[in-house]
Enzyme design. Structure first.
Site, PDB file in Angstrom:
ATOM      1  N   LYS A  45       0.911  -1.297   0.035  1.00 46.28           N
ATOM      2  CA  LYS A  45       0.188   0.103  -0.136  1.00 46.28           C
ATOM      3  C   LYS A  45       0.846   1.141  -0.038  1.00 46.28           C
ATOM      4  O   LYS A  45       1.929   1.339   0.575  1.00 46.28           O
ATOM      5  CB  LYS A  45      -0.608  -0.191   1.226  1.00 46.28           C
ATOM      6  CG  LYS A  45      -1.759   1.111   1.358  1.00 46.28           C
ATOM      7  CD  LYS A  45      -2.703   0.772   2.717  1.00 46.28           C
ATOM      8  CE  LYS A  45      -3.946   1.778   2.711  1.00 46.28           C
ATOM      9  NZ  LYS A  45      -4.806   1.572   3.795  1.00 46.28           N
ATOM     10  N   MET A  51      -6.640   8.652   3.170  1.00 38.84           N
ATOM     11  CA  MET A  51      -6.844   7.259   3.556  1.00 38.84           C
ATOM     12  C   MET A  51      -8.244   7.141   4.531  1.00 38.84           C
ATOM     13  O   MET A  51      -8.387   5.982   5.204  1.00 38.84           O
ATOM     14  CB  MET A  51      -5.726   6.490   4.089  1.00 38.84           C
ATOM     15  CG  MET A  51      -4.727   6.489   2.979  1.00 38.84           C
ATOM     16  SD  MET A  51      -2.987   5.733   3.903  1.00 38.84           S
ATOM     17  CE  MET A  51      -2.439   7.079   4.966  1.00 38.84           C
ATOM     18  N   SER A 106      -9.267   1.730   2.731  1.00 37.20           N
ATOM     19  CA  SER A 106      -8.294   2.461   2.100  1.00 37.20           C
ATOM     20  C   SER A 106      -7.389   1.445   1.156  1.00 37.20           C
ATOM     21  O   SER A 106      -6.581   2.293   0.537  1.00 37.20           O
ATOM     22  CB  SER A 106      -7.687   3.688   2.799  1.00 37.20           C
ATOM     23  OG  SER A 106      -6.932   2.958   3.752  1.00 37.20           O
ATOM     24  N   VAL A 118      -7.990   0.535   9.957  1.00 38.77           N
ATOM     25  CA  VAL A 118      -8.329   1.293  11.039  1.00 38.77           C
ATOM     26  C   VAL A 118      -9.719   1.462  11.385  1.00 38.77           C
ATOM     27  O   VAL A 118     -10.386   1.893  12.256  1.00 38.77           O
ATOM     28  CB  VAL A 118      -7.626   2.700  11.388  1.00 38.77           C
ATOM     29  CG1 VAL A 118      -8.550   3.727  10.261  1.00 38.77           C
ATOM     30  CG2 VAL A 118      -7.568   3.361  12.565  1.00 38.77           C
ATOM     31  N   ALA A 119     -10.349   1.055  10.287  1.00 37.81           N
ATOM     32  CA  ALA A 119     -12.135   1.153  10.230  1.00 37.81           C
ATOM     33  C   ALA A 119     -12.633  -0.069   9.288  1.00 37.81           C
ATOM     34  O   ALA A 119     -13.609  -0.225   9.274  1.00 37.81           O
ATOM     35  CB  ALA A 119     -12.747   2.353   9.865  1.00 37.81           C
ATOM     36  N   GLY A 120     -11.739  -0.823   8.655  1.00 38.71           N
ATOM     37  CA  GLY A 120     -11.967  -1.908   7.896  1.00 38.71           C
ATOM     38  C   GLY A 120     -11.076  -2.002   6.541  1.00 38.71           C
ATOM     39  O   GLY A 120     -11.522  -2.420   5.555  1.00 38.71           O
ATOM     40  N   SER A 121     -10.154  -0.980   6.452  1.00 45.53           N
ATOM     41  CA  SER A 121      -9.545  -0.719   5.262  1.00 45.53           C
ATOM     42  C   SER A 121      -8.696  -1.978   4.585  1.00 45.53           C
ATOM     43  O   SER A 121      -8.144  -1.742   3.349  1.00 45.53           O
ATOM     44  CB  SER A 121      -8.574   0.381   5.634  1.00 45.53           C
ATOM     45  OG  SER A 121      -9.126   1.451   5.669  1.00 45.53           O
TER      46      SER A 121
END
EC number: 3.5.1.99
Length: 590
Positions: free
Chosen positions: A150, A199, A225, A246-249
């Site tokens: 990434k 992101m 992201s 950090v939230a589902g990336s």
């Protein structure tokens, strides 16, 4: 008015109206010129970044062409068809050379990015690393395996943009920890991949490199992201990639692109050397993890990374090697499950995926126990949103200063930029009609003080204890639940950030979680979607329905969760789900 003020300040000076007008016009002109100069500098930086990217793609093309000229008749289709575990075995035993594999994937990655725009940088050092690799006596577990990473994962000599202009001038002086360990295990990082601006979005678009689309359907988002990773791997241009979450990336692009992805417990793998626009945020746990086409690839990757090299390079990572005993166990599992979280109504295919997987697991001898996450509204609003934006989004907005906001991020950024007082007033006005949106707007105000931040951290700890207590009471080993999907239509993720409730819960809890594709969207799912109303009947529910429309044939995943530091159990559960889903697909085919 201005003239009067000047007379008050300078009573003995005769103020000429024409001079004042000239001064004001000159000031306005100066401001406009400064803005134009600033915008021009931004454009020049972006153009330079694009030239660097284009030059890298040209070098990829030249490298692949030269190899083909020297090696006519190489069976690239055979190499590209090999699963990672089998490819790694052939590389280690010498029946395939790292050179053939690397240039095959360089060529394929080039073709994929020309179709979906997912590669942002060619890591030229891969060719030098290839030469060094052939001289090594000891072969790591990932010997000769091409790896994609990434954009914001540090790589020496390259820029980690995060999709932001502010980061364009910083060239990394050394590799990130994860890249160092990958290289020591023989892997060859060869490309960096696209991300959404900042992101903090699960689409994949920025004003520097543009929009990445889903290789399975170009009208759809690849997720984010880590969207560039998802698109490249799903398109066949990489076997194994690394994202962050950090939230589902990691899990969202894996879900949208039909891949397997693992979000480990925070700090099970080192995140040293990563760029972030929210560095210092501790309320929600971010982590780095692998994405691949199958669970076996994730397992091989974790075996390789959880090694002495990692523990020595980063002493803050707990020295816990991969637990083979836990992973290889065949003991029946006690599995908690839920097919909706009560915050966002699942799409028909999301719900069906969990129900079908539940039946498969029961048929295989596992015990399935109904489970519901406690107080999910509270988690999303007070723990996740207020935690992620505990500073009122100040750090994020600082990173966007002077930048051109990407259209897919505008609705989010415009909300973040509202003064706190307007957010409070807006939340008050919206509460009677749209209570969920009102709570979210209120949470975006942040915590307000260090004292309140401590309280917020304590609230996260209290909720984690509550969740684990419920888990223990039901004597669960793991949890099965939905993964957001199918792939959203492009542009919708930025309008539905709160829809990450199915994934961000496990960042708040800091539990390992992975996704596995188990089915595809059917015409029946699409018909049932017409009756979708959601739990609140608000704007967000309407948007989610629009976001997932037109997805027949696209993959749908489920999410597998374990307790902290139990990545091996999580992977074992994921493998069980993958195997059962594959058997079911074969039985339906025949």
């Amino acid at each position: 008015m201005i003239q009067e003020k000047l007379r008050q300040l300078l009573p003995e000076v005769e103020v000429d109206p024409r001079a004042i007008s000239a001064l004001l016009c000159g000031s306005a002109t100066a401001i406009l010129v400064l803005k134009w100069v600033g915008r021009r500098r931004i454009q020049e930086k972006m153009e330079e970044a694009r030239r660097t990217r284009d030059l890298g793609l040209e070098r990829m093309e030249q490298a692949a062409w030269k190899f083909k000229q020297k090696n006519p008749g190489v069976q690239t289709s055979f190499i590209l068809s090999l699963p990672l575990v089998e490819l790694a075995e052939k590389l280690k035993e010498g029946s395939l050379s790292p050179e053939i594999v690397l240039y095959t994937y360089i060529d394929k990655a080039l073709a994929v990015t020309q179709e979906v725009n997912c590669v942002t940088d060619f890591i030229q050092g891969c060719e030098e690393q290839l030469q060094e690799l052939t001289k090594q006596k000891e072969k790591g577990l990932l010997y000769g395996v091409p790896i994609s990473i990434k954009d914001h994962i540090g790589c020496k000599g390259h820029i980690s943009t995060g999709g932001l202009v502010q980061f364009l001038s910083k060239v990394e002086e050394e590799d990130s920890m994860i890249v160092k360990v990958l290289k020591r295990q023989g892997a060859i990082p060869f490309v960096k991949t696209n991300v959404p601006q900042s992101m903090i979005n699960y689409d994949c678009s920025n004003v520097i490199f543009g929009q990445t689309v889903n290789p399975l359907n170009h009208k759809k988002s690849p997720g984010g992201s880590s969207g560039g990773e998802g698109a490249l791997i799903a398109g066949g241009g990489s076997l194994l990639g690394f994202g962050t979450d950090v939230a589902g990336s990691i899990r969202l692009p894996s879900s949208f692109c039909g891949l397997c992805g693992l979000k480990p417990t925070g700090n099970r793998l080192s995140h040293g050397g990563l760029v972030s626009p929210i560095m210092g945020m501790k309320s929600v746990t971010g982590t780095i993890g692998p994405m691949a086409r199958d669970v076996d690839s994730l397992v091989l990757c974790m075996r390789a990374l959880l090694c002495e090299d990692l523990f020595q390079l980063d002493p803050t990572v707990p020295p816990i090697p991969f637990n083979e005993e836990v992973y290889s166990s065949s003991k029946p599992l006690r599995i908690g499950f839920y097919d909706g979280d009560g915050y966002f109504q699942p799409s028909p295919s999301m719900k069906r995926a969990v129900q079908e997987t539940k039946r498969l697991l029961q048929g295989a001898g596992h015990t399935l126990v109904p489970f519901s996450p406690p107080r999910i509204d509270y988690v999303v609003d007070e723990l996740f949103t207020k935690g992620l934006f505990s500073d009122g989004a100040a750090n994020l907005l600082d990173k966007l200063k002077g930048d051109i906001v990407d259209p897919n991020l505008k609705s989010q950024v415009n909300t973040y930029r509202l003064p706190v007082v307007l957010k409070r007033i807006g939340a008050l006005l919206l509460k009677p009609v749209y209570p969920r949106i009102a709570r979210d707007l209120n949470a975006l105000c942040g915590v307000g003080s260090a004292k309140n931040l401590w309280k917020q951290h304590a609230a996260v700890e209290a909720y984690r204890k509550e969740f684990i207590a419920k888990w223990r009471k039901l004597q669960l080993d793991v949890i099965l639940c939905p993964a957001l999907g199918p792939a959203f239509n492009a542009g919708y993720p930025g309008k539905l950030f709160a829809a990450t409730s199915y994934t961000n819960l496990y960042n708040v809890l800091n539990f390992p979680a992975g996704v596995v594709p188990v089915t595809t969207v059917t015409h029946i799912d699409e018909e049932e979607l017409k009756d979708y109303r959601g739990h609140y009947g608000d704007l967000w529910d309407k948007r989610l329905k629009e976001a997932v429309e037109g997805a027949v044939g696209l993959p749908v995943a489920v999410q597998c969760v374990a307790l902290p530091w139990q990545e091996e159990l999580c992977l074992r559960f994921m493998k069980e789900v993958e195997t059962l889903a594959h058997k079911r697909k074969q039985s339906l085919t025949y």
